[in-house]
Scaffold this active site. Structure first.
Site, PDB file in Angstrom:
ATOM      1  N   TYR A  55      28.648 -87.053 -25.826  1.00 12.42           N
ATOM      2  CA  TYR A  55      27.329 -87.528 -25.421  1.00 12.42           C
ATOM      3  C   TYR A  55      26.987 -86.921 -24.061  1.00 12.42           C
ATOM      4  O   TYR A  55      27.873 -86.542 -23.287  1.00 12.42           O
ATOM      5  CB  TYR A  55      27.296 -89.059 -25.348  1.00 12.42           C
ATOM      6  CG  TYR A  55      27.297 -89.738 -26.699  1.00 12.42           C
ATOM      7  CD1 TYR A  55      26.114 -90.225 -27.258  1.00 12.42           C
ATOM      8  CD2 TYR A  55      28.474 -89.893 -27.420  1.00 12.42           C
ATOM      9  CE1 TYR A  55      26.102 -90.854 -28.495  1.00 12.42           C
ATOM     10  CE2 TYR A  55      28.479 -90.523 -28.670  1.00 12.42           C
ATOM     11  CZ  TYR A  55      27.287 -91.000 -29.189  1.00 12.42           C
ATOM     12  OH  TYR A  55      27.285 -91.622 -30.427  1.00 12.42           O
ATOM     13  N   GLU A  56      25.698 -86.845 -23.788  1.00 12.28           N
ATOM     14  CA  GLU A  56      25.180 -86.106 -22.641  1.00 12.28           C
ATOM     15  C   GLU A  56      25.685 -86.611 -21.291  1.00 12.28           C
ATOM     16  O   GLU A  56      25.712 -85.864 -20.311  1.00 12.28           O
ATOM     17  CB  GLU A  56      23.649 -86.151 -22.677  1.00 12.28           C
ATOM     18  CG  GLU A  56      22.964 -85.193 -21.747  1.00 12.28           C
ATOM     19  CD  GLU A  56      21.451 -85.256 -21.920  1.00 12.28           C
ATOM     20  OE1 GLU A  56      20.753 -85.060 -20.912  1.00 12.28           O
ATOM     21  OE2 GLU A  56      20.965 -85.511 -23.049  1.00 12.28           O
ATOM     22  N   SER A  57      26.107 -87.859 -21.228  1.00 12.58           N
ATOM     23  CA  SER A  57      26.583 -88.425 -19.959  1.00 12.58           C
ATOM     24  C   SER A  57      27.965 -87.919 -19.573  1.00 12.58           C
ATOM     25  O   SER A  57      28.452 -88.219 -18.481  1.00 12.58           O
ATOM     26  CB  SER A  57      26.602 -89.950 -20.055  1.00 12.58           C
ATOM     27  OG  SER A  57      27.305 -90.369 -21.206  1.00 12.58           O
ATOM     28  N   GLY A 135      18.928 -83.176 -22.093  1.00 13.89           N
ATOM     29  CA  GLY A 135      19.733 -81.981 -22.331  1.00 13.89           C
ATOM     30  C   GLY A 135      19.402 -81.271 -23.621  1.00 13.89           C
ATOM     31  O   GLY A 135      20.016 -80.241 -23.939  1.00 13.89           O
TER      32      GLY A 135
END
Length: 267
Positions: A55-57, A135
């Protein structure tokens, strides 16, 4: 339409399960929030237990018990194998060519797989401001392939998107290659009615499979461009008992976990 005739399942459930099936056990998948996240986690809980979800985090190998509300949901970090900084996530993992699948949703989509998640209407005088790209623009160009999932509507599937957030196949044909983008781009679109693949030459999305009980007329009625159908259109296999139970249990856990969130603010 509501349920697929005789199956007792909703179009959204059919979409999510059909999308989950395209993922493989050895995939490294950059996951979008919402429908892509549901599909990826159903795959992880059924036929692809070793899939790596990113995931983007910065969470790598996330295995959430409930679906995250956002990329910042603590459930992702708690369940991940490791969490890295966002710059490392993008520079080393994504732009380093280590992501096999980018799984994205869309607010608006055109027939060449270009995505808008920024604004509906004129940018400076919009009808609706959307969450933005995050993103997704980088995911769309750096992942080896892109899968897209969304519910069909004329408002969402349009002839021309209002804003270019994430690059698909541009104007079609070899547009990606002419811009120096060497990844495959969108190779699958899974909607609540059908499965689509880009035409090898034009790159226009073409229907290759209809979900059970869905007609060509229904697909065209919920799409803003003239739909192309493959020479031999298949029927998507109906969900198995395991797939349906896995999805419904996941959604029930998510609903229970998120129940009451935000009520304190209202009070």
């Amino acid at each position: 339409m509501s349920d697929h005739p005789g199956l007792g399942i909703t179009p959204n459930e059919m979409m999510t399960i059909a999308a989950s099936r395209v993922l493989k056990n050895d995939d490294v998948c950059f996951v979008g929030i919402g429908a892509p996240s549901a599909a990826c986690n159903v795959a992880r809980l059924t036929h692809a237990p070793d899939i790596t979800l990113i995931y983007e985090s910065g969470t790598i190998g996330a295995a959430p018990d409930v679906l995250p509300l956002s990329i910042g949901d603590g459930e992702l970090c708690d369940s991940a194998l490791t969490t890295v900084s966002v710059p490392e996530m993008f520079r080393y993992w994504l732009q380093g060519g280590r992501v096999s699948i980018g799984f994205l949703g869309a607010a608006q989509l055109d027939k060449f797989g270009n995505i808008n998640t920024t604004v509906i209407g004129d940018y400076f005088q919009p009808k609706t401001r959307l969450p933005g790209g995050g993103g997704a623009p980088e995911i769309a160009t750096s992942s080896k392939q892109i899968y897209i999932t969304m519910a069909q509507s004329k408002r969402g599937m349009v002839e021309k998107i209002d804003f270019f957030t994430s690059f698909g196949h541009g104007d079609g044909g070899d547009h990606r290659q002419r811009l120096g983008i060497d990844t495959a781009g969108p190779t699958l679109l899974i909607t609540d009615l059908a499965i689509w693949k880009p035409d090898p030459a034009s790159k226009e999305f073409t229907v290759v499979s209809l979900h059970p009980g869905v007609s060509r007329k229904e697909v065209q009625a919920t799409c803003g461009w003239t739909v192309s159908f493959a020479g031999a259109v298949e029927e998507t296999p109906a969900p198995t008992e395991l797939e349906l139970k896995t999805l419904r249990d996941l959604q029930a856990r998510t609903k229970a976990a998120h129940k009451g969130i935000g009520k304190e603010k209202v009070a």
